[in-house]
Scaffold this motif. Structure first.
Motif, PDB file in Angstrom:
ATOM      1  N   PHE A 146     -44.676 -50.271  32.909  1.00  0.00           N
ATOM      2  CA  PHE A 146     -43.579 -51.190  32.629  1.00  0.00           C
ATOM      3  C   PHE A 146     -42.799 -50.735  31.389  1.00  0.00           C
ATOM      4  N   GLY A 147     -43.523 -50.329  30.343  1.00  0.00           N
ATOM      5  CA  GLY A 147     -42.880 -49.847  29.116  1.00  0.00           C
ATOM      6  C   GLY A 147     -42.047 -48.605  29.338  1.00  0.00           C
ATOM      7  N   VAL A 148     -42.526 -47.703  30.189  1.00  0.00           N
ATOM      8  CA  VAL A 148     -41.743 -46.501  30.519  1.00  0.00           C
ATOM      9  C   VAL A 148     -40.449 -46.922  31.222  1.00  0.00           C
ATOM     10  N   GLY A 149     -40.545 -47.924  32.083  1.00  0.00           N
ATOM     11  CA  GLY A 149     -39.333 -48.427  32.738  1.00  0.00           C
ATOM     12  C   GLY A 149     -38.329 -48.967  31.727  1.00  0.00           C
ATOM     13  N   LEU A 150     -38.817 -49.749  30.755  1.00  0.00           N
ATOM     14  CA  LEU A 150     -37.929 -50.259  29.706  1.00  0.00           C
ATOM     15  C   LEU A 150     -37.318 -49.120  28.890  1.00  0.00           C
ATOM     16  N   ALA A 151     -38.124 -48.106  28.597  1.00  0.00           N
ATOM     17  CA  ALA A 151     -37.622 -46.969  27.823  1.00  0.00           C
ATOM     18  C   ALA A 151     -36.542 -46.209  28.601  1.00  0.00           C
ATOM     19  N   PHE A 152     -36.732 -46.057  29.911  1.00  0.00           N
ATOM     20  CA  PHE A 152     -35.685 -45.429  30.722  1.00  0.00           C
ATOM     21  C   PHE A 152     -34.417 -46.276  30.710  1.00  0.00           C
ATOM     22  N   LYS A 168     -28.860 -38.917  25.471  1.00  0.00           N
ATOM     23  CA  LYS A 168     -30.272 -39.308  25.438  1.00  0.00           C
ATOM     24  C   LYS A 168     -31.188 -38.283  26.099  1.00  0.00           C
ATOM     25  N   GLY A 169     -30.797 -37.030  26.082  1.00  0.00           N
ATOM     26  CA  GLY A 169     -31.548 -35.986  26.778  1.00  0.00           C
ATOM     27  C   GLY A 169     -32.993 -35.847  26.339  1.00  0.00           C
ATOM     28  N   ALA A 213     -41.228 -36.366  31.619  1.00  0.00           N
ATOM     29  CA  ALA A 213     -42.467 -35.580  31.555  1.00  0.00           C
ATOM     30  C   ALA A 213     -43.686 -36.485  31.696  1.00  0.00           C
ATOM     31  N   LEU A 214     -43.646 -37.674  31.096  1.00  0.00           N
ATOM     32  CA  LEU A 214     -44.753 -38.621  31.246  1.00  0.00           C
ATOM     33  C   LEU A 214     -44.934 -39.014  32.717  1.00  0.00           C
ATOM     34  N   VAL A 215     -43.827 -39.268  33.378  1.00  0.00           N
ATOM     35  CA  VAL A 215     -43.883 -39.664  34.792  1.00  0.00           C
ATOM     36  C   VAL A 215     -44.411 -38.511  35.651  1.00  0.00           C
ATOM     37  N   VAL A 216     -43.951 -37.303  35.385  1.00  0.00           N
ATOM     38  CA  VAL A 216     -44.424 -36.139  36.141  1.00  0.00           C
ATOM     39  C   VAL A 216     -45.927 -35.940  35.906  1.00  0.00           C
ATOM     40  N   CYS A 217     -46.390 -36.135  34.679  1.00  0.00           N
ATOM     41  CA  CYS A 217     -47.839 -36.035  34.407  1.00  0.00           C
ATOM     42  C   CYS A 217     -48.613 -37.045  35.248  1.00  0.00           C
ATOM     43  N   GLY A 218     -48.078 -38.249  35.370  1.00  0.00           N
ATOM     44  CA  GLY A 218     -48.717 -39.246  36.231  1.00  0.00           C
ATOM     45  C   GLY A 218     -48.747 -38.795  37.684  1.00  0.00           C
ATOM     46  N   GLN A 242     -29.324 -35.297  34.608  1.00  0.00           N
ATOM     47  CA  GLN A 242     -28.957 -35.754  33.267  1.00  0.00           C
ATOM     48  C   GLN A 242     -28.673 -34.562  32.362  1.00  0.00           C
ATOM     49  N   ALA A 243     -29.518 -33.530  32.412  1.00  0.00           N
ATOM     50  CA  ALA A 243     -29.325 -32.340  31.566  1.00  0.00           C
ATOM     51  C   ALA A 243     -28.023 -31.625  31.915  1.00  0.00           C
TER      52      ALA A 243
END
Length: 130
Positions: free
Chosen positions: A55-61, A71-72, A80-85, A121-122
């Protein structure tokens, strides 16, 4: 400017996944996935903890949406956190077999959609520079 708005819209729509699934999982625990009414306390606690991070990652996005072209670094870190998951799901796939359809959708988001959004985005940020 149209591309910026489209990128922001797509990111906003993608954010609905961690916000809705994470929020529901925090409130309902593993029962959200159709598990038995009684699960070990430690499993419930860990599940809700991981759901809170999701949920926090969603808020951060969501915080990346305004001024997305600037915001790159944050966007890449979150991606990267999501890909690790998603890579952790590969370990589960190998260890115990394929997950349910909802988790396959998550797998596709984590190892497909999010990396593509990171590239978009990049690319947009490079072209946006004055």
């Amino acid at each position: 400017m149209i591309e910026k708005r489209l990128l922001q819209l797509v990111v906003a729509i993608a954010c609905l996944v961690p916000l809705s699934v994470g929020g529901t999982s925090i409130l309902h625990g593993p029962h959200f996935l159709g598990h038995p009414p009684v699960v070990p306390t430690d499993l419930d606690s860990h599940f809700r903890y991981i759901s809170g991070i999701f949920f926090g990652v969603g808020l951060a996005f969501v915080s990346c949406i305004p001024g997305i072209e600037h915001k790159g670094a944050r966007f890449r870190l979150l991606g990267a956190l999501v890909v690790c998951g998603g890579l952790a799901r590969v370990v589960s796939l190998i260890a115990v077999g394929p997950p349910s359809a909802g988790h396959v959708f998550g797998f596709a988001m984590e190892l497909g959609a999010v990396p593509l959004l990171m590239l978009w985005q990049a690319s947009f940020a490079r072209r946006y520079r004055p």
